[in-house]
Design a protein around this motif. Structure first.
Motif, PDB file in Angstrom:
ATOM      1  N   THR A 108       3.426  -2.109   6.663  1.00 19.93           N
ATOM      2  CA  THR A 108       2.934  -3.348   7.285  1.00 19.93           C
ATOM      3  C   THR A 108       1.489  -3.650   6.911  1.00 19.93           C
ATOM      4  O   THR A 108       0.852  -4.504   7.514  1.00 19.93           O
ATOM      5  CB  THR A 108       3.051  -3.263   8.816  1.00 19.93           C
ATOM      6  N   LEU A 109       0.966  -2.954   5.887  1.00 26.49           N
ATOM      7  CA  LEU A 109      -0.391  -3.192   5.390  1.00 26.49           C
ATOM      8  C   LEU A 109      -0.320  -3.553   3.918  1.00 26.49           C
ATOM      9  O   LEU A 109       0.189  -2.781   3.106  1.00 26.49           O
ATOM     10  CB  LEU A 109      -1.251  -1.937   5.582  1.00 26.49           C
ATOM     11  N   PRO A 113      -5.811   7.845   1.308  1.00 29.57           N
ATOM     12  CA  PRO A 113      -5.537   6.419   1.097  1.00 29.57           C
ATOM     13  C   PRO A 113      -4.734   5.824   2.248  1.00 29.57           C
ATOM     14  O   PRO A 113      -3.957   6.523   2.906  1.00 29.57           O
ATOM     15  CB  PRO A 113      -4.720   6.394  -0.201  1.00 29.57           C
ATOM     16  N   LEU A 114      -4.923   4.540   2.488  1.00 26.71           N
ATOM     17  CA  LEU A 114      -4.154   3.834   3.507  1.00 26.71           C
ATOM     18  C   LEU A 114      -2.745   3.595   2.980  1.00 26.71           C
ATOM     19  O   LEU A 114      -2.553   3.074   1.883  1.00 26.71           O
ATOM     20  CB  LEU A 114      -4.822   2.498   3.838  1.00 26.71           C
ATOM     21  N   THR A 142       0.809  -1.216   0.000  1.00 34.68           N
ATOM     22  CA  THR A 142       0.000   0.000   0.000  1.00 34.68           C
ATOM     23  C   THR A 142       0.846   1.270   0.000  1.00 34.68           C
ATOM     24  O   THR A 142       0.292   2.376  -0.066  1.00 34.68           O
ATOM     25  CB  THR A 142      -0.942   0.029   1.211  1.00 34.68           C
ATOM     26  N   THR A 143       2.168   1.120   0.065  1.00 29.77           N
ATOM     27  CA  THR A 143       3.036   2.295   0.016  1.00 29.77           C
ATOM     28  C   THR A 143       3.134   2.860  -1.398  1.00 29.77           C
ATOM     29  O   THR A 143       3.621   3.977  -1.588  1.00 29.77           O
ATOM     30  CB  THR A 143       4.441   1.948   0.532  1.00 29.77           C
ATOM     31  N   LEU A 191      -7.466   0.316  -3.883  1.00 25.96           N
ATOM     32  CA  LEU A 191      -8.307   1.127  -3.011  1.00 25.96           C
ATOM     33  C   LEU A 191      -7.975   2.602  -3.168  1.00 25.96           C
ATOM     34  O   LEU A 191      -8.861   3.459  -3.148  1.00 25.96           O
ATOM     35  CB  LEU A 191      -8.138   0.697  -1.549  1.00 25.96           C
ATOM     36  N   ALA A 192      -6.710   2.913  -3.361  1.00 26.27           N
ATOM     37  CA  ALA A 192      -6.297   4.309  -3.505  1.00 26.27           C
ATOM     38  C   ALA A 192      -6.603   4.864  -4.887  1.00 26.27           C
ATOM     39  O   ALA A 192      -7.012   6.025  -5.019  1.00 26.27           O
ATOM     40  CB  ALA A 192      -4.799   4.439  -3.230  1.00 26.27           C
ATOM     41  N   ASP A 193      -6.443   4.037  -5.925  1.00 21.15           N
ATOM     42  CA  ASP A 193      -6.457   4.558  -7.288  1.00 21.15           C
ATOM     43  C   ASP A 193      -7.638   4.129  -8.141  1.00 21.15           C
ATOM     44  O   ASP A 193      -7.871   4.709  -9.206  1.00 21.15           O
ATOM     45  CB  ASP A 193      -5.159   4.147  -7.992  1.00 21.15           C
TER      46      ASP A 193
END
Length: 268
Positions: free
Chosen positions: A97-98, A92-93, A73-74, A79-81
């Motif tokens: 560690t996710l 966005p998350l 998710t970095t 979910l972000a895009d």
């Protein structure tokens, strides 16, 4: 048996990845009717060009029966895009560690009902266990996954109920979608193992996978010219350093898919 394929070993399992993309096309394109990009019978998107990790379920012969994709998710993630409406204005998350879990699917035509090793239930639980164990081993503490209400019920029935949700439920095509959070804990893994009746190690090594009949047959098939062109397109996408270069490489990939689909006896 779950084979983990990532940037390190993907060159060994090009045929397996193609079969995985074909399964995704049948599930997400044909069965669920999602607006996904299918070329040459395979469903791929831009996130597959980021060298994600895949957990691929294999039967005893080495045929692909399930799969799921893991993204950090970095960087860019769905979910972000893609599903940002779910976030409802929230940022966005982002965390090392996710991980984001997407494209979870099982071959319901190849697998049967019941609870034995060749059932949809077993393959689903096995894939969940592998996803959590692989993430935990990599130091990941949580997984976020965009799901529909049906998959939400599957998670809850199998002992893998989300501990929380992110944002709001949003309409995404034909079905609503929501973002669920799962913790990568021994307790969660044990609940799924107990539900699925799975006690053994779910992973298969690269060497053992390469010895399976279906995978050996894939590796022995000679490369056709379009296979080499497809590989070239993937390399150009991965090497693109600007938006213009990436757009040009993606356009070439789409053009190749159109040419192949227009030929007789092709798998479109």
């Amino acid at each position: 048996m779950i084979l983990v394929i990532d940037a390190i070993n993907k060159e060994k399992f090009g045929g397996v990845l193609d079969e995985m993309f074909r399964l995704r096309a049948r599930v997400f394109g044909d069965r669920l009717g999602w607006q996904v990009n299918v070329a040459n019978g395979m469903e791929r998107d831009l996130f597959d060009d980021l060298d994600p990790a895949y957990a691929v379920g294999l039967d005893d012969q080495g045929e692909v029966v399930s799969c799921v994709r893991a993204l950090q998710t970095t960087g860019p993630h769905m979910l972000a895009d893609v599903f940002s409406d779910i976030l409802d204005g929230e940022p966005p998350l982002r965390s090392a560690t996710l991980w984001e879990s997407t494209r979870f699917c099982v071959d319901t035509k190849r697998l049967g009902r019941g609870r034995d090793r060749n059932s949809v239930s077993y393959a689903t639980c096995e894939l969940m266990i592998a996803s959590l164990e692989a993430a935990k081993q990599a130091g990941v503490t949580d997984i976020v996954t965009v799901i529909d209400p049906v998959m939400d019920r599957v998670l809850k029935r199998s002992g893998n109920a989300p501990y929380d949700y992110v944002g709001k439920q949003a309409d995404m095509g034909k079905v609503p979608a929501l973002a669920a959070l799962l913790d990568c804990t021994d307790e969660r893994i044990e609940r799924i193992r107990e539900f699925g009746g799975i006690e053994e190690d779910v992973f298969i090594s690269d060497e053992a996978a390469l010895a399976l009949p279906a995978i050996k047959a894939l590796s022995e098939q000679p490369n056709e010219p379009q296979d080499d062109l497809a590989k070239y397109c993937k390399e150009q996408i991965a090497m693109a350093s600007t938006d213009e270069e990436r757009a040009a490489a993606l356009a070439l990939q789409d053009a190749l898919g159109t040419i192949i689909r227009s030929r007789p006896n092709c798998d479109a």
